[in-house]
Design an enzyme around this catalytic site. Structure first.
Site, PDB file in Angstrom:
ATOM      1  N   LYS A 116       0.954  -1.266  -0.057  1.00 50.70           N
ATOM      2  CA  LYS A 116       0.069  -0.121  -0.076  1.00 50.70           C
ATOM      3  C   LYS A 116       0.730   1.163  -0.097  1.00 50.70           C
ATOM      4  O   LYS A 116       0.330   2.195  -0.519  1.00 50.70           O
ATOM      5  CB  LYS A 116      -0.796   0.000   1.128  1.00 50.70           C
ATOM      6  CG  LYS A 116      -1.809   0.859   1.411  1.00 50.70           C
ATOM      7  CD  LYS A 116      -3.020   0.942   2.091  1.00 50.70           C
ATOM      8  CE  LYS A 116      -2.696   0.494   3.385  1.00 50.70           C
ATOM      9  NZ  LYS A 116      -2.610   1.551   4.580  1.00 50.70           N
TER      10      LYS A 116
ATOM     11  N   ARG B  97     -11.066   3.131   9.589  1.00 49.17           N
ATOM     12  CA  ARG B  97     -11.061   1.857   9.925  1.00 49.17           C
ATOM     13  C   ARG B  97     -12.347   1.088  10.570  1.00 49.17           C
ATOM     14  O   ARG B  97     -12.336  -0.027  10.953  1.00 49.17           O
ATOM     15  CB  ARG B  97      -9.873   1.722  11.091  1.00 49.17           C
ATOM     16  CG  ARG B  97      -8.635   1.502  10.372  1.00 49.17           C
ATOM     17  CD  ARG B  97      -7.528   1.346  11.596  1.00 49.17           C
ATOM     18  NE  ARG B  97      -6.172   1.123  11.231  1.00 49.17           N
ATOM     19  CZ  ARG B  97      -5.042   1.605  10.980  1.00 49.17           C
ATOM     20  NH1 ARG B  97      -5.237   2.688  10.526  1.00 49.17           N
ATOM     21  NH2 ARG B  97      -4.051   0.996  10.808  1.00 49.17           N
TER      22      ARG B  97
ATOM     23  N   ARG C   4      12.251 -11.305   5.219  1.00 46.70           N
ATOM     24  CA  ARG C   4      12.822 -10.158   5.501  1.00 46.70           C
ATOM     25  C   ARG C   4      13.647 -10.393   6.770  1.00 46.70           C
ATOM     26  O   ARG C   4      13.176 -11.075   7.856  1.00 46.70           O
ATOM     27  CB  ARG C   4      11.770  -9.108   5.971  1.00 46.70           C
ATOM     28  CG  ARG C   4      12.020  -7.814   5.936  1.00 46.70           C
ATOM     29  CD  ARG C   4      10.844  -6.895   5.440  1.00 46.70           C
ATOM     30  NE  ARG C   4       9.963  -6.977   6.570  1.00 46.70           N
ATOM     31  CZ  ARG C   4       8.872  -5.819   6.486  1.00 46.70           C
ATOM     32  NH1 ARG C   4       8.577  -5.368   5.459  1.00 46.70           N
ATOM     33  NH2 ARG C   4       8.001  -6.190   7.435  1.00 46.70           N
TER      34      ARG C   4
ATOM     35  N   ARG D  85      12.377  -9.943  12.888  1.00 47.08           N
ATOM     36  CA  ARG D  85      11.493  -8.871  13.486  1.00 47.08           C
ATOM     37  C   ARG D  85      10.274 -10.032  14.192  1.00 47.08           C
ATOM     38  O   ARG D  85       9.815 -10.809  13.600  1.00 47.08           O
ATOM     39  CB  ARG D  85      10.709  -7.679  13.111  1.00 47.08           C
ATOM     40  CG  ARG D  85      11.813  -6.660  12.998  1.00 47.08           C
ATOM     41  CD  ARG D  85      11.221  -5.041  13.189  1.00 47.08           C
ATOM     42  NE  ARG D  85      10.139  -5.233  12.231  1.00 47.08           N
ATOM     43  CZ  ARG D  85      10.359  -4.423  11.097  1.00 47.08           C
ATOM     44  NH1 ARG D  85      11.075  -3.548  10.776  1.00 47.08           N
ATOM     45  NH2 ARG D  85       9.301  -4.311  10.220  1.00 47.08           N
TER      46      ARG D  85
ATOM     47  N   ARG E  78      -1.964 -11.084  12.172  1.00 42.94           N
ATOM     48  CA  ARG E  78      -2.060  -9.512  11.921  1.00 42.94           C
ATOM     49  C   ARG E  78      -3.127  -9.513  10.652  1.00 42.94           C
ATOM     50  O   ARG E  78      -4.059  -8.703  10.547  1.00 42.94           O
ATOM     51  CB  ARG E  78      -0.811  -8.701  11.717  1.00 42.94           C
ATOM     52  CG  ARG E  78      -0.200  -8.338  12.762  1.00 42.94           C
ATOM     53  CD  ARG E  78       1.222  -8.082  12.662  1.00 42.94           C
ATOM     54  NE  ARG E  78       1.612  -6.929  11.441  1.00 42.94           N
ATOM     55  CZ  ARG E  78       2.744  -6.834  10.831  1.00 42.94           C
ATOM     56  NH1 ARG E  78       3.519  -7.366  11.159  1.00 42.94           N
ATOM     57  NH2 ARG E  78       2.733  -5.615  10.153  1.00 42.94           N
TER      58      ARG E  78
END
Ligand code: AMP
Length: 226
Positions: free
Chosen positions: A21, A95, A129, A162, A173
């Site tokens: 995004k 939201r 990542r 992370r 999430r």
């Protein structure tokens, strides 16, 4: 290229975390001279500046909760009122359906862009990542691997994943995002202004977004995408 007669365009962009995004928003803002209003960035700015609003919002953000609607209205509706005659791209707001209804009454949007990237693709991408925590340097096993696997290029120190980027956390999430935004997406679907863009990568999705927006507003430059 055909462009409709709308002088000022009010748009919203939605999409799950890790869907690209940020990249698509950057390109929209650049090619269509739009002002990017990102609710998360605005909140973080308020906190940094130590404003009353920032102080009220901070505990919710720290706790990973949504900031109450009244605080969000103070923040965003005030900001949008200042941008009455500007093209803007809202990001991160609304939201909730209450937020969507409120903003639609005051500043109706013409366009809602929903980036629909399959969850498996996002998980696969985030899984690769790795970060050098002290410097914040980010690597990706596939797209930008370190010279020595698992080591930072500059210091040679170990890279870490992370907590947020672990597949099980990412899955959670994404599920939370889906649960939270489904009613908002349905609201815009019913309003007849939701356009969905499906794809795996930003470079694949972007030409379609560009072409679609060009029918609503004149781009600064006519880029030909094949
Ligand atoms: P973001 O950078 O968009 O992920 O936002 C960071 C945090 O700010 C979120 O986790 C929420 O706590 C808060 N936030 C941002 N936008 C909103 C919104 N529209 N409504 C409620 N809380 C928000």
């Amino acid at each position: 290229m055909a462009t409709a007669g709308i002088k000022v365009l009010k748009a919203l962009i939605m999409g799950p975390p890790g869907c690209g995004k940020g990249t698509i928003s950057e390109r929209i803002v650049k090619d269509f001279a739009m002002i990017h209003v990102a609710s998360g960035d605005n909140l973080r700015r308020q906190i940094l500046q130590g404003t009353e609003l920032g102080k009220k919002a901070e505990p919710y953000i720290d706790d990973g909760q949504l900031v109450p609607d009244e605080i969000m209205f103070d923040l965003i509706l005030g900001e949008l009122a200042k941008l009455k005659n500007a093209n803007w791209l809202l990001d991160g707001f609304p939201r909730t359906v209450t937020q969507a209804q409120a903003v639609q009454k005051i500043e109706p949007k013409e366009v809602v862009i929903d980036l629909n990237v399959p969850f498996e693709v996002i998980i696969e991408r985030i899984k690769g990542r790795w970060v050098h925590i002290p410097s914040g340097r980010i690597y990706h096993t596939e797209f930008s691997p370190p010279k020595v696997p698992g080591k930072d290029d500059v210091t040679g120190e170990p890279l870490e994943q992370r907590h947020d980027d672990k597949p099980e956390t990412v899955q959670k999430r994404l599920e939370a995002y889906k649960k939270m935004t489904e009613p908002v997406l349905n609201f815009y679907r019913d309003e007849g202004i939701l356009t969905e863009f499906t794809g795996n990568y930003s470079n694949e999705i972007w030409p379609h977004v560009h072409k679609f927006l060009s029918t609503k507003i004149t781009p600064l430059q006519y880029t030909v995408y094949k």
